[in-house]
Every structure is written in C-alpha cells, then in structure tokens.
Design a protein around this motif. Structure first.
Motif, mmCIF file in Angstrom:
data_model
loop_
_atom_site.group_PDB
_atom_site.id
_atom_site.type_symbol
_atom_site.label_atom_id
_atom_site.label_comp_id
_atom_site.label_asym_id
_atom_site.label_seq_id
_atom_site.Cartn_x
_atom_site.Cartn_y
_atom_site.Cartn_z
ATOM 1 N N THR A 27 -97.440 50.318 -69.147
ATOM 2 C CA THR A 27 -96.275 51.184 -69.293
ATOM 3 C C THR A 27 -95.779 51.690 -67.946
ATOM 4 N N SER A 28 -94.485 51.953 -67.894
ATOM 5 C CA SER A 28 -93.892 52.414 -66.640
ATOM 6 C C SER A 28 -94.313 53.837 -66.298
ATOM 7 N N GLY A 29 -94.598 54.631 -67.323
ATOM 8 C CA GLY A 29 -95.005 56.013 -67.104
ATOM 9 C C GLY A 29 -96.173 56.382 -68.001
ATOM 10 N N GLU A 30 -97.021 57.238 -67.513
ATOM 11 C CA GLU A 30 -98.174 57.680 -68.303
ATOM 12 C C GLU A 30 -97.718 58.202 -69.655
ATOM 13 N N HIS A 31 -98.462 57.879 -70.692
ATOM 14 C CA HIS A 31 -98.134 58.324 -72.053
ATOM 15 C C HIS A 31 -97.987 59.842 -72.114
ATOM 16 N N CYS A 32 -97.005 60.286 -72.876
ATOM 17 C CA CYS A 32 -96.880 61.708 -73.188
ATOM 18 C C CYS A 32 -97.974 62.046 -74.217
ATOM 19 N N PRO A 33 -98.196 63.325 -74.511
ATOM 20 C CA PRO A 33 -99.223 63.682 -75.495
ATOM 21 C C PRO A 33 -99.018 63.020 -76.865
ATOM 22 N N MET A 34 -97.771 62.934 -77.329
ATOM 23 C CA MET A 34 -97.499 62.312 -78.626
ATOM 24 C C MET A 34 -97.941 60.842 -78.621
ATOM 25 N N CYS A 35 -97.580 60.120 -77.568
ATOM 26 C CA CYS A 35 -97.907 58.693 -77.483
ATOM 27 C C CYS A 35 -99.395 58.471 -77.238
ATOM 28 N N ALA A 36 -100.020 59.341 -76.459
ATOM 29 C CA ALA A 36 -101.464 59.226 -76.231
ATOM 30 C C ALA A 36 -102.215 59.421 -77.545
ATOM 31 N N ALA A 37 -101.767 60.388 -78.346
ATOM 32 C CA ALA A 37 -102.411 60.620 -79.641
ATOM 33 C C ALA A 37 -102.215 59.413 -80.564
ATOM 34 N N ALA A 38 -101.008 58.867 -80.617
ATOM 35 C CA ALA A 38 -100.749 57.686 -81.456
ATOM 36 C C ALA A 38 -101.622 56.525 -81.019
ATOM 37 N N HIS A 39 -101.732 56.312 -79.728
ATOM 38 C CA HIS A 39 -102.551 55.247 -79.156
ATOM 39 C C HIS A 39 -104.007 55.392 -79.629
ATOM 40 N N ALA A 40 -104.527 56.602 -79.510
ATOM 41 C CA ALA A 40 -105.923 56.844 -79.893
ATOM 42 C C ALA A 40 -106.126 56.735 -81.403
ATOM 43 N N TRP A 41 -105.219 57.307 -82.186
ATOM 44 C CA TRP A 41 -105.366 57.257 -83.645
ATOM 45 C C TRP A 41 -105.331 55.825 -84.163
ATOM 46 N N VAL A 42 -104.519 54.974 -83.547
ATOM 47 C CA VAL A 42 -104.405 53.579 -83.975
ATOM 48 C C VAL A 42 -105.595 52.756 -83.476
#
Length: 159
Positions: free
Chosen positions: A80-95
């Motif tokens: 990714t071009s930029g570090e994940h925001c908290p929402m995207c980091a959580a989605a990444h981990a949950w999946v």
C-alpha cells in the motif's frame, strides 16, 4: 528490506494513488498479492463518493474474506502507498490477512498534512501494530515516500 519484486508492487500502489488523484479522490492505492506472488486485486481510494470507508485496504480485505481460504489469506501480502488507518488495520486483522508493506507511514502523513495546514482527521492515525499487533508490518520505503508526499501536496492544492 523490500525485494525488487516488492518494490514493483509498491510502485503500482503509487500509480494507483495517482489514478485516485486524477479521479478527484484522495491519493492512496493498494495491491493484494497471494503467497505465490500472483496479484489478486488492486484498488485506490474511492471516498470522494461521500463514503469515507471506501479505502482500498478495506475493499481488498472484504474481497479476500469472500474469495480466499483462511490459509490463502494468511499467506497473502497487502502492499500500500500509505500505512493502514485504524479501520483498515482492524479489517486486515479480522479477515486474517498476512503481511503489510507500506510506502509512507501514518506518522509521515500526519507531519506532511500539518505542514500543509490540513485539519486533523476525525480518526486518530495510529501505527498498524497498535491496532493489529499480530500482523507483520514493513515500511516506510524512503525511495518512494517522496512520490507519495508529492501526491498529497497536489491533492491539497500545494503542488
């Protein structure tokens, strides 16, 4: 340390971020790569529609949840071009997706936006590992970070 192949994926993320900017959206782009090196998906920000959750990392996590087995997700990497925001980091981990490699960090983005006089976002930018401590994370990548910074400057009207 990123490999030449990984650098190619990261360059594509920057290209996707530029495409988002050309479409009038915030410049962020991401690529999902399977454990075997196959590009499985890519996307860029689509928040100009008014839906602020339309981040590419979130969209790719949703796609992965539907189309990949848990083992395939764990073996995958999101570039990714930029570090994940908290929402995207959580989605990444949950999946249950695997590694994340990013060009520019949230800390860099916050600094750049402050320099440009951009108001703080409604969600605090935090390091991915503060949200998803079990995810392996690599970044930033200084060779490309200046390109991402230039895209942010263009988006915010200070090219």
């Amino acid at each position: 340390m990123v490999t030449d192949g990984e650098l190619r994926h990261l360059r594509r993320c920057v290209e996707l971020a530029a495409e988002a900017l050309e479409e009038g959206d915030e410049p962020f782009g991401s690529v999902l790569v399977g454990g075997d090196g196959t590009v499985l998906g890519e996307d860029h920000n689509r928040v100009a529609s008014g839906d602020r959750t339309r981040h590419p990392e979130f969209e790719l996590a949703r796609w992965a949840a539907t189309h990949m087995t848990p083992e395939e997700r764990a073996a995958a990497t999101v570039y990714t071009s930029g570090e994940h925001c908290p929402m995207c980091a959580a989605a990444h981990a949950w999946v249950g997706l695997g590694r994340i490699v990013y060009v520019s960090s949230s800390e860099q983005l916050v600094s750049w936006l402050a320099e440009l006089g951009v108001p703080a976002p409604p969600v605090r930018p935090l390091p991915i590992q503060d949200i998803a401590p079990g995810v392996t994370v690599e970044g930033p990548v200084p060779d490309l970070a200046e390109e991402v910074r230039a895209l942010q400057r263009r988006f915010h009207g200070t090219s």
